[in-house]
Design a protein around this motif. Structure first.
Motif, PDB file in Angstrom:
ATOM      1  N   VAL A 106       0.830  -1.210   0.000  1.00  0.00           N
ATOM      2  CA  VAL A 106       0.000   0.000   0.000  1.00  0.00           C
ATOM      3  C   VAL A 106       0.861   1.255   0.000  1.00  0.00           C
ATOM      4  N   ASP A 107       2.162   1.091  -0.257  1.00  0.00           N
ATOM      5  CA  ASP A 107       3.053   2.256  -0.188  1.00  0.00           C
ATOM      6  C   ASP A 107       3.576   2.672  -1.558  1.00  0.00           C
ATOM      7  N   THR A 108       2.678   2.853  -2.504  1.00  0.00           N
ATOM      8  CA  THR A 108       3.113   3.348  -3.807  1.00  0.00           C
ATOM      9  C   THR A 108       2.832   4.854  -3.866  1.00  0.00           C
ATOM     10  N   PRO A 109       3.519   5.577  -4.762  1.00  0.00           N
ATOM     11  CA  PRO A 109       3.266   7.020  -4.863  1.00  0.00           C
ATOM     12  C   PRO A 109       1.802   7.335  -5.171  1.00  0.00           C
ATOM     13  N   ALA A 110       1.169   6.526  -6.017  1.00  0.00           N
ATOM     14  CA  ALA A 110      -0.232   6.779  -6.372  1.00  0.00           C
ATOM     15  C   ALA A 110      -1.129   6.663  -5.140  1.00  0.00           C
ATOM     16  N   ILE A 111      -0.905   5.632  -4.337  1.00  0.00           N
ATOM     17  CA  ILE A 111      -1.735   5.427  -3.139  1.00  0.00           C
ATOM     18  C   ILE A 111      -1.488   6.549  -2.127  1.00  0.00           C
ATOM     19  N   SER A 112      -0.232   6.951  -1.957  1.00  0.00           N
ATOM     20  CA  SER A 112       0.070   8.041  -1.023  1.00  0.00           C
ATOM     21  C   SER A 112      -0.624   9.327  -1.444  1.00  0.00           C
ATOM     22  N   ALA A 113      -0.640   9.597  -2.758  1.00  0.00           N
ATOM     23  CA  ALA A 113      -1.274  10.823  -3.252  1.00  0.00           C
ATOM     24  C   ALA A 113      -2.768  10.808  -2.941  1.00  0.00           C
ATOM     25  N   ILE A 114      -3.416   9.655  -3.156  1.00  0.00           N
ATOM     26  CA  ILE A 114      -4.851   9.561  -2.892  1.00  0.00           C
ATOM     27  C   ILE A 114      -5.118   9.723  -1.393  1.00  0.00           C
ATOM     28  N   LYS A 115      -4.267   9.084  -0.576  1.00  0.00           N
ATOM     29  CA  LYS A 115      -4.454   9.172   0.868  1.00  0.00           C
ATOM     30  C   LYS A 115      -4.347  10.616   1.347  1.00  0.00           C
ATOM     31  N   SER A 116      -3.364  11.367   0.839  1.00  0.00           N
ATOM     32  CA  SER A 116      -3.210  12.731   1.359  1.00  0.00           C
ATOM     33  C   SER A 116      -4.355  13.606   0.874  1.00  0.00           C
ATOM     34  N   SER A 117      -4.837  13.353  -0.350  1.00  0.00           N
ATOM     35  CA  SER A 117      -6.001  14.100  -0.835  1.00  0.00           C
ATOM     36  C   SER A 117      -7.214  13.800   0.047  1.00  0.00           C
TER      37      SER A 117
ATOM     38  N   TYR B 225      -9.155   1.945  -4.149  1.00  0.00           N
ATOM     39  CA  TYR B 225      -9.383   0.497  -4.227  1.00  0.00           C
ATOM     40  C   TYR B 225      -8.695  -0.075  -5.472  1.00  0.00           C
ATOM     41  N   ARG B 226      -8.800   0.657  -6.575  1.00  0.00           N
ATOM     42  CA  ARG B 226      -8.202   0.186  -7.818  1.00  0.00           C
ATOM     43  C   ARG B 226      -6.671   0.167  -7.710  1.00  0.00           C
ATOM     44  N   GLU B 227      -6.105   1.223  -7.119  1.00  0.00           N
ATOM     45  CA  GLU B 227      -4.644   1.316  -7.028  1.00  0.00           C
ATOM     46  C   GLU B 227      -4.070   0.231  -6.122  1.00  0.00           C
ATOM     47  N   ILE B 228      -4.751  -0.083  -5.031  1.00  0.00           N
ATOM     48  CA  ILE B 228      -4.245  -1.138  -4.139  1.00  0.00           C
ATOM     49  C   ILE B 228      -4.242  -2.468  -4.886  1.00  0.00           C
ATOM     50  N   ALA B 229      -5.324  -2.742  -5.622  1.00  0.00           N
ATOM     51  CA  ALA B 229      -5.403  -3.993  -6.382  1.00  0.00           C
ATOM     52  C   ALA B 229      -4.281  -4.059  -7.416  1.00  0.00           C
ATOM     53  N   THR B 230      -4.078  -2.956  -8.133  1.00  0.00           N
ATOM     54  CA  THR B 230      -3.051  -2.926  -9.178  1.00  0.00           C
ATOM     55  C   THR B 230      -1.657  -3.052  -8.577  1.00  0.00           C
ATOM     56  N   ALA B 231      -1.428  -2.352  -7.453  1.00  0.00           N
ATOM     57  CA  ALA B 231      -0.102  -2.371  -6.825  1.00  0.00           C
ATOM     58  C   ALA B 231       0.275  -3.783  -6.395  1.00  0.00           C
ATOM     59  N   ASN B 232      -0.726  -4.638  -6.168  1.00  0.00           N
ATOM     60  CA  ASN B 232      -0.453  -6.000  -5.751  1.00  0.00           C
ATOM     61  C   ASN B 232      -0.561  -6.999  -6.902  1.00  0.00           C
ATOM     62  N   GLY B 233      -0.619  -6.460  -8.124  1.00  0.00           N
ATOM     63  CA  GLY B 233      -0.605  -7.310  -9.304  1.00  0.00           C
ATOM     64  C   GLY B 233      -1.910  -8.031  -9.571  1.00  0.00           C
ATOM     65  N   HIS B 234      -3.004  -7.602  -8.916  1.00  0.00           N
ATOM     66  CA  HIS B 234      -4.292  -8.264  -9.121  1.00  0.00           C
ATOM     67  C   HIS B 234      -5.408  -7.238  -9.273  1.00  0.00           C
ATOM     68  N   PRO B 235      -5.515  -6.621 -10.461  1.00  0.00           N
ATOM     69  CA  PRO B 235      -6.576  -5.616 -10.666  1.00  0.00           C
ATOM     70  C   PRO B 235      -7.960  -6.174 -10.346  1.00  0.00           C
ATOM     71  N   GLU B 236      -8.121  -7.497 -10.466  1.00  0.00           N
ATOM     72  CA  GLU B 236      -9.448  -8.100 -10.215  1.00  0.00           C
ATOM     73  C   GLU B 236      -9.807  -8.120  -8.728  1.00  0.00           C
ATOM     74  N   TRP B 237      -8.852  -7.756  -7.857  1.00  0.00           N
ATOM     75  CA  TRP B 237      -9.148  -7.707  -6.430  1.00  0.00           C
ATOM     76  C   TRP B 237      -9.865  -6.424  -6.023  1.00  0.00           C
ATOM     77  N   ALA B 238      -9.997  -5.468  -6.938  1.00  0.00           N
ATOM     78  CA  ALA B 238     -10.541  -4.148  -6.579  1.00  0.00           C
ATOM     79  C   ALA B 238     -11.892  -4.268  -5.876  1.00  0.00           C
ATOM     80  N   GLY B 239     -12.750  -5.174  -6.347  1.00  0.00           N
ATOM     81  CA  GLY B 239     -14.066  -5.343  -5.737  1.00  0.00           C
ATOM     82  C   GLY B 239     -13.977  -5.883  -4.317  1.00  0.00           C
ATOM     83  N   ASP B 240     -13.094  -6.871  -4.105  1.00  0.00           N
ATOM     84  CA  ASP B 240     -12.909  -7.431  -2.759  1.00  0.00           C
ATOM     85  C   ASP B 240     -12.328  -6.373  -1.826  1.00  0.00           C
TER      86      ASP B 240
END
Lengths: 59, 137
Positions: free
Chosen positions: B27-38, B94-109
């Motif tokens: 959960v520590d990618t630049p994209a996720i950090s940007a969303i979190k601070s926003s 949700y989408r970025e966390i799924a992508t960061a872990n190599g599983h875009p299909e996890w976004a719903g879970d």
């Protein structure tokens, strides 16, 4: 190199690879919950040290 | 014999990375950090709206206007804009966390996991959507 040990090595490797695939197919629910808690604490500033920071400099 | 040690080394490396993969999500990618601070910046404006019941937490991991009357008419446009912006960020999170872990299909879970945790962690007095509709915590 004896052929038997080569077979054993290949078997060990393929078992390890199979383990990899199996684990990654399933959604890691516990890990996701942990990650969600961490992110929610940050976004809502629910961390204990954030609360003490807010409370401390009151005067 | 050398081959065996090499294999054992590879196997132990694999199991080490497996253990990490199982224990934590990335959960520590630049994209996720940007969303979190926003989102945490926006939370300063949203917090009073949660408390007054103007907005509530939905069971699908998003945010909704619960009682627009809690906000003066002049500020309702801003209320809607805040909710829309927050929901965009949440979907992206949700989408970025799924992508960061190599599983875009996890976004719903991931969305479902967050939905539950937002509601569980919400302080008393906030409105949350349960199986029987809106309720005040």
């Amino acid at each position: 190199m004896k052929p038997v040990s080569t077979w054993a090595a290949m078997l060990a490797l393929s078992l390890a690879m199979a383990g990899c695939v199996t684990i990654n197919i399933y959604f890691p629910a516990a890990a996701a919950e942990k990650a969600a808690d961490r992110i929610i604490d940050e976004v809502w500033q629910l961390k204990p040290d954030a609360a003490t920071k807010e409370g401390a400099p009151s005067r | 014999m050398k081959t065996i040690w090499k294999t054992l080394f590879v196997v132990s490396l694999l199991s080490a990375s497996l253990a990490t993969a199982q224990g934590n999500l990335e959960v520590d990618t630049p994209a996720i950090s940007a969303i979190k601070s926003s989102m945490s910046q926006r939370h300063a404006q949203l917090a009073p709206l949660y408390a007054s019941g103007a907005v509530g937490l939905k069971s699908d991991g998003s945010l909704a206007v619960h009682d627009a009357n809690a906000v003066p008419l002049a500020q309702r446009g801003k209320l809607n804009a805040l909710v829309a912006a927050e929901n965009n960020d949440r979907t992206a999170l949700y989408r970025e966390i799924a992508t960061a872990n190599g599983h875009p299909e996890w976004a719903g879970d991931i969305r479902n996991t967050f939905a539950q945790r937002w509601i569980d962690k919400a302080p008393g007095g906030w409105w949350v959507e349960g199986s029987r509709g809106w309720a005040r915590k």
